[in-house]
Every structure is written in structure tokens, then in C-alpha cells.
Design a protein around this motif. Sequence first.
Motif, PDB file in Angstrom:
ATOM      1  N   LEU A 157     -71.552 -83.516 -40.653  1.00 61.41           N
ATOM      2  CA  LEU A 157     -71.589 -83.171 -42.067  1.00 61.41           C
ATOM      3  C   LEU A 157     -72.446 -81.940 -42.353  1.00 61.41           C
ATOM      4  N   PRO A 158     -73.665 -81.815 -41.795  1.00 59.19           N
ATOM      5  CA  PRO A 158     -74.434 -80.593 -42.061  1.00 59.19           C
ATOM      6  C   PRO A 158     -73.723 -79.325 -41.593  1.00 59.19           C
ATOM      7  N   GLU A 159     -73.038 -79.412 -40.454  1.00 60.53           N
ATOM      8  CA  GLU A 159     -72.303 -78.241 -39.963  1.00 60.53           C
ATOM      9  C   GLU A 159     -71.140 -77.893 -40.886  1.00 60.53           C
ATOM     10  N   ARG A 160     -70.438 -78.893 -41.407  1.00 56.56           N
ATOM     11  CA  ARG A 160     -69.341 -78.633 -42.344  1.00 56.56           C
ATOM     12  C   ARG A 160     -69.853 -77.956 -43.605  1.00 56.56           C
ATOM     13  N   ILE A 161     -70.953 -78.464 -44.126  1.00 56.19           N
ATOM     14  CA  ILE A 161     -71.522 -77.873 -45.341  1.00 56.19           C
ATOM     15  C   ILE A 161     -71.946 -76.432 -45.088  1.00 56.19           C
ATOM     16  N   TRP A 162     -72.566 -76.171 -43.938  1.00 59.37           N
ATOM     17  CA  TRP A 162     -73.040 -74.837 -43.632  1.00 59.37           C
ATOM     18  C   TRP A 162     -71.872 -73.859 -43.459  1.00 59.37           C
ATOM     19  N   VAL A 163     -70.834 -74.256 -42.723  1.00 55.36           N
ATOM     20  CA  VAL A 163     -69.686 -73.368 -42.502  1.00 55.36           C
ATOM     21  C   VAL A 163     -68.994 -73.052 -43.826  1.00 55.36           C
TER      22      VAL A 163
END
Length: 292
Positions: A157-163
Motif C-alpha cells: 500500500l505505501p508503494e502504491r500511494i507513492w507511485v
Amino acid sequence: RSPLAVWTALVMISAVFVAYGFLTDAWVRRNLWSDAHFIQDIPCHLRQNHAQVFGLAFARRQAAALCRFRGCLRHSVSIEGVSAFLRLKVPAWGTQAVIAWWHGLHINTLEGQLWGAQGWVQADLASLSSGEFARTVDSAREDIPDAFRAFLSTMRLPERIWVTFWAMHPVVQIGQLDLRLTSAKRAMLLVIASHLSLVFSFLFMARTGWAGSAGEQARCFRRSAMHYLILQHVILGLFAAFVVWLPVSLMMSVVSLNRGFVHERVWGAHTRRIVLRRWRCFDAAFWLCSAV
């Protein structure tokens, strides 16, 4: 002295953004895409008058925005509607964000030339006009299944939000390829929006009497009242940004729709010179109005 230093720093940062946009545009024109690629031998069933295309495209975009707004209001009534809307849109947005991250293509380019929530784009004239751009699009097309799988399965989830945040951030988007709106114009519109937001915020705060210096505020307010002051500044800043966003979005739509595919013989043998001259005049008017 402090406001002058802040304003000087803001002007310098804005100049850096615009200069970066011009450098990006120069590289794009030299390697991928130029205005001349919009003028080509278009198949008969896709030919339209450029003025009509501009008017129809602008009307369609505004109608689509209104339909999306109505759809959001309609979906907000029921949880099921919100869930269905998100199940359709979030994977598409996430996949486009990953492709933008990997290939440096603007989300508008992906939506208009490659793939979106409605499926694959048919009759991509841009790929037929520029071989280098076609190779970039073909590479992105091959990576769409991997991007879809990476966004939904591999990334946390953090990677999705960042991308997603990275792909949609206006500063980052200055360096991405958008066929209809150059990087320098996007940088200038960002500068206009940020400056107008600050001006409106200052005017609102001055009107309400909250624009004093830090020392005056410390003398006039107890510690318990500072939370209210901070909250009011945040609300006024968000309201000013929303007020500025409306005209800037309209201006962005008009500027982006100025570019479009034109049949190379629509005005005879001089079509290329006529169209490019009109676009250069429009660009000169845009930069003149922006500078003012």
C-alpha cells in the motif's frame, strides 16, 4: 525583509521550473515529437475540420467533466456505487501511474494514445506519425500487463500511494511527455496557479485581519488561540487554491485542445505552413498573457 526574501525565492524557483520545461521540450522535439507530426495524411473516416475538432473536443471535455461530477454525486449516495467506481478506476489509475513511472509518459498521453479505464485506444494517429514515439508507445504497451500485476499484487500500500502521488504530482509531470501540452506550458500554468493561490490567501487573511507579523500574533493571542489561527490559515489556503484551480483548469483545457491532428491537404499545399503559423501565434499569445 522576510516577505521580500520569500517572494524572491518563489520567483527563482518558478524560473527554474519554466527553464526545466523548455529544456524538456527541446529534448522532446529533437528525439520524440514535434508539432509537425500533428500534420499528416489522415484516413478519410477520421478527417475533420480543425476548428470543428477544437470546438467539439472542448465541449466534449467539459461535458465529460460534468458527467464525472454528477456521477461522483450519484455514487456518493450509496456505498455500493462508490465501491464499483473505485474498483473500475483505481486499477486503471494505478497502472497508468506505474507506466508513467517507468516510461516518462504523461497520464494524458497514456489515456489518449494507449490505454485507460475504457480499454485500449484504437486508431492511434500519433504512433503512425512519429517512429520514435511509436517505439516508446509499443514499449509501454508491452509493459501494461506487468504494470497492472505490479500495482495490484507486488506493491504494498505505501508503494502504491507513492507511485500514484509521484505520477500525478504537477512538478514531476513537467518532465513527462504530453503531446498536446508542452512541459514549458505546464510549468507556466503551475507557476500561475501557485502565485495566484498565494495572492488570494494573503488577500483573504488581510481581509479577516489575520495577516499580521508573527510577533504581533504572539502578542495578540494566547497559546490556546494559536490552534484556531493555524486552522484558519489552512482553510483559507485550501479555499484560495480551489478558487484558482477553476480558471487555471479551464485555461489548461483551452491550451491543450489547441493542438490536434490535421490532414496535410485540408487547406491545400500550404496546410503545414498555415497550421504551424497559427499554432506559433497562439503560443505567442499564451506566453504574452502569462507574462502579464
